[in-house]
Design a protein around this motif. Structure first.
Motif, PDB file in Angstrom:
ATOM      1  N   LEU A  95       0.836  -1.168   0.000  1.00 17.95           N
ATOM      2  CA  LEU A  95      -0.144   0.064  -0.141  1.00 17.95           C
ATOM      3  C   LEU A  95       0.686   1.258  -0.006  1.00 17.95           C
ATOM      4  O   LEU A  95       0.505   2.214  -0.735  1.00 17.95           O
ATOM      5  N   PHE A 180      -8.433  -3.026   1.643  1.00 16.09           N
ATOM      6  CA  PHE A 180      -7.458  -2.788   0.645  1.00 16.09           C
ATOM      7  C   PHE A 180      -7.743  -3.236  -0.871  1.00 16.09           C
ATOM      8  O   PHE A 180      -7.532  -2.822  -1.801  1.00 16.09           O
ATOM      9  N   LEU A 184      -8.676   0.522  -1.765  1.00 11.05           N
ATOM     10  CA  LEU A 184      -7.387   1.260  -1.900  1.00 11.05           C
ATOM     11  C   LEU A 184      -6.480   0.813  -3.139  1.00 11.05           C
ATOM     12  O   LEU A 184      -6.130   1.685  -3.854  1.00 11.05           O
TER      13      LEU A 184
END
Length: 282
Positions: A95, A180, A184
């Motif tokens: 990330l 995630f 994201l």
């Protein structure tokens, strides 16, 4: 995050149904060199940030081990006990490395102007845009599922190299892993691969080449040949799946005129894939 300026959007429809005059494409050499520089910068930044994250984790882990043993561990013993980062740490590293790279390249190389942002938000308010999102999200999920089924019928096991990490992360941290995968990752991937890379050649009047090259880079960032542990034929098969997905997202971006559309389609695809993964037990 938005489309190239309307003066450089080839054949993008206006809200009133009229067509924007298509300007002649720029000479290919300059945009192609800029595209190559963008891709190289992305690779270098991601690698540097990933290494920085790893060394930061190793330092933190080493300090903790030394404190647990009152500093009595020899360097060799300390190195042997470091181990490898767990699923959560690896996901956070990914990330940070890819998210920061996408943001930095967007701000540095392809930041949207106020006019571009206004055009993007206007396009995002149209029903047609979200029809594209729904169709593309479902289509990419069905396409990847069909290709995976075909691969298995051919004797392959086309499992993405990040599948084990996703399964481990979901087993331990289902909420964070879902955030995630579904939110994201599509955000930073679409900013990098569609806005920065595809948008570079689209704005220069070379959208078809942009679709091809940005989709190829999208695939190579997911499955690096020789480093995934998959056999060569399986790697080629997975690369083809990712190229197809990247091409669909780029086409959605071009036809809707807003980056929110491929972001939404990517989120829907990932949500369906994650749901199927859990429903099938892995």
């Amino acid at each position: 995050m938005s489309e190239p300026a309307s003066s450089s959007v080839p054949s993008a429809p206006r809200a009133d149904g009229m067509r924007i005059v298509v300007p002649p494409p720029l000479p290919l050499r300059g945009p192609l060199l800029a595209f190559g520089l963008d891709a190289l910068l992305a690779l270098v930044m991601m690698f540097a940030l990933m290494m920085a994250c790893y060394f930061g984790w190793a330092l933190w882990r080493g300090v903790r081990l030394a404190m647990q043993h009152d500093g009595a561990l020899a360097p060799d013993a300390l190195a042997a006990q470091l181990g490898a980062p767990g699923a959560l740490v690896l996901i956070v590293m990914t990330l940070i490395s890819m998210g920061c790279t996408s943001l930095l390249l967007y701000v540095w190389r392809r930041r949207a102007t106020p006019a571009e942002r206004a055009h993007s938000f206007a396009a995002a308010r149209r029903f047609r845009t979200w029809a594209w999102v729904l169709a593309a999200g479902v289509a990419t999920f069905l396409l990847s599922s069909l290709l995976t089924w075909c691969g298995r019928r051919l004797g392959l096991e086309p499992n993405p190299s990040n599948l084990a990490l996703i399964e481990a992360g979901f087993a331990q941290y289902p909420v964070f892993l879902s955030l995630f995968v579904v939110v994201l990752a599509p955000l930073y991937e679409e900013v990098l691969f569609r806005r920065v890379l595809f948008g570079r050649l689209w704005a220069a009047g070379w959208p078809v080449l942009g679709v091809a090259l940005s989709s190829a880079v999208f695939a190579l960032m997911h499955e690096i040949p020789g480093l995934t542990g998959n056999p060569p034929l399986t790697t080629v098969f997975l690369l083809a799946v990712y190229v197809a997905m990247g091409a669909v997202f780029a086409v959605v971006y071009r036809h809707t005129g807003t980056l929110w559309a491929p972001i939404g389609a990517h989120m829907l695809n990932n949500a369906l894939a994650l749901g199927m993964l859990q429903a099938s037990g892995g």
